[in-house]
Design an enzyme around this catalytic site. Structure first.
Site, PDB file in Angstrom:
ATOM      1  N   ASP A 175       0.831  -1.210   0.000  1.00 55.49           N
ATOM      2  CA  ASP A 175       0.000   0.000   0.000  1.00 55.49           C
ATOM      3  C   ASP A 175       0.864   1.258   0.000  1.00 55.49           C
ATOM      4  OD1 ASP A 175      -2.742  -0.800  -0.058  1.00 55.49           O
ATOM      5  OD2 ASP A 175      -2.539  -1.550   1.981  1.00 55.49           O
ATOM      6  N   SER A 176       1.908   1.255   0.798  1.00 57.35           N
ATOM      7  CA  SER A 176       2.755   2.443   0.899  1.00 57.35           C
ATOM      8  C   SER A 176       3.508   2.700  -0.398  1.00 57.35           C
ATOM      9  CB  SER A 176       3.744   2.280   2.058  1.00 57.35           C
ATOM     10  OG  SER A 176       3.062   2.135   3.283  1.00 57.35           O
TER      11      SER A 176
END
Length: 395
Positions: free
Chosen positions: A168-169
């Site tokens: 996600d990051s």
């Protein structure tokens, strides 16, 4: 001082976590970010992880520099409000399953009618098309499908997932970059466009040359724990005071300095020592030499001796160490932000430093719907109209 993205308006309609973090990154450098949440179902990140006095702490980081408003996107009145907002925005970020915006009559065709220059960033697990497009998608699935988990962990252990939102990051960073690329394209063409970001892709890119290795050699990278296939010694080592350090020897000169430091100059003369790949094949010998020396010294002594030898080493920190490290302190990596709910909160600062137009954390994540009246008032709605929408559950 205004940030470099001052004047950019972003509508963040995304949740958990890639889309929201991308919006945060844009807000850090001056963009006005309006966070839209459901009136009765706040962003789930508000409830993730530890809380203090009922206030979710992760949200304070993820929601910083965002104005929070509530709109029921599934209602016709809510959709009308979104279209009014879109007229004033440069960017919309969303991460609903493909087809959801279209079902709400808020697909890009409709949004671009309201604003032809709009950039719509669509962040999903698998992208907007293909056989898996409509599957539920989370970062964990990307970490599994990209090959990351397969190469992470000890050789005789199971595939290992990261204990944080890695995919996600990475996708958030990529989305922010994609948005800026699309906006630059708009400056040339005058038209907006759609960003289709599949969370399974950016993490595959950062894994490096695995596809070309397999394509050209049929090579599948195995799990090697903390070791590298490309160089050695490269590992984590325990010190005499029961702490840990990490050693890297990617450069030949550094590898030689390490072996001299630990008293094993004889290994430098070995015919295999001149190649990182060949050193990796002799990692057992090198780890024994380096690990044995480090085990006889405290972490402070190891750090001092490696620095004296101009060799590469780092202490393995937990968050307590990070907060006390003088380099992080010098960079201002962590900063304290005033907050009306918690007094003040400590969080990571903006990602990088710009010499002329630096970023800034203006406030931490705000309560659910705190700015609804302001945002809707800015669209020309009266207090009575907002009150009516609220009474009907639209906002």
């Amino acid at each position: 001082m205004t940030g470099p993205l001052d004047g950019l308006r972003v509508l963040d309609m995304s949740t958990l976590f890639a889309g929201p973090l991308a919006a945060t990154l844009l807000g850090d450098f001056g963009a006005e970010v309006i966070k839209v949440e459901h009136p009765r179902k706040p962003d789930p990140s508000r409830g993730h992880g530890p809380a203090k006095d009922g206030v979710g702490l992760w949200w304070k980081l993820l929601g910083r520099n965002k104005k929070t408003t509530t709109i029921d996107l599934s209602s016709s009145d809510g959709q009308a409000l979104v279209l009014k907002l879109v007229e004033t925005c440069d960017v919309v970020i969303e991460n609903f399953r493909p087809g959801t915006l279209e079902r709400w009559n808020l697909g890009y065709e409709r949004l671009s009618e309201a604003n032809p220059g709009l950039v719509l960033a669509r962040v999903t697990g698998f992208g907007q098309f293909g056989p898996s497009a409509r599957r539920a998608g989370f970062g964990t699935l990307a970490e599994a499908m990209s090959g990351f988990a397969a190469i992470t962990g000890e050789p005789d252990g199971p595939p290992t997932l990261p204990p944080f939102g890695l995919a996600d990051s990475i996708s958030a960073l990529t989305t922010a970059y994609a948005v800026m690329a699309a906006l630059n394209g708009r400056a040339t063409t005058g038209k907006g466009q759609v960003v289709d970001l599949a969370i399974i892709e950016p993490i595959l890119t950062v894994l490096g040359p695995q596809p070309i290795w397999y394509d050209q050699l049929g090579y599948v990278q195995p799990r090697t724990g903390n070791r590298s296939m490309n160089t050695a010694p490269r590992n984590t080592y325990r010190t005499s005071d029961d702490k840990w350090v990490a050693v890297s020897t990617s450069a030949q000169s550094i590898a030689e300095r390490v072996m001299r430091l630990v008293g094993r100059e004889d290994l430098i003369e070995q015919p295999w020592f001149g190649s990182g790949v060949q050193r990796a094949a002799h990692a057992d010998v090198l780890d024994e030499a380096v690990g044995g020396w480090i085990a006889k010294h405290t972490r402070e002594e190891v750090m001092a001796e490696f620095e004296r030898a101009e060799a590469a080493v780092a202490p393995i920190y937990d968050v307590r160490d990070v907060m006390e490290d003088p380099q992080y302190d010098a960079l201002g990596t962590l900063t304290r932000v005033p907050d009306p709910e918690l007094g003040s909160v400590l969080m990571q600062n903006v990602l990088f430093r710009l010499s002329e137009t630096p970023g800034e954390i203006r406030w931490a994540g705000r309560p659910h719907g705190a700015d609804t009246d302001e945002v809707l008032g800015g669209l020309g709605l009266s207090e009575a109209e907002v009150a009516d929408l609220r009474s009907r559950g639209v906002v």
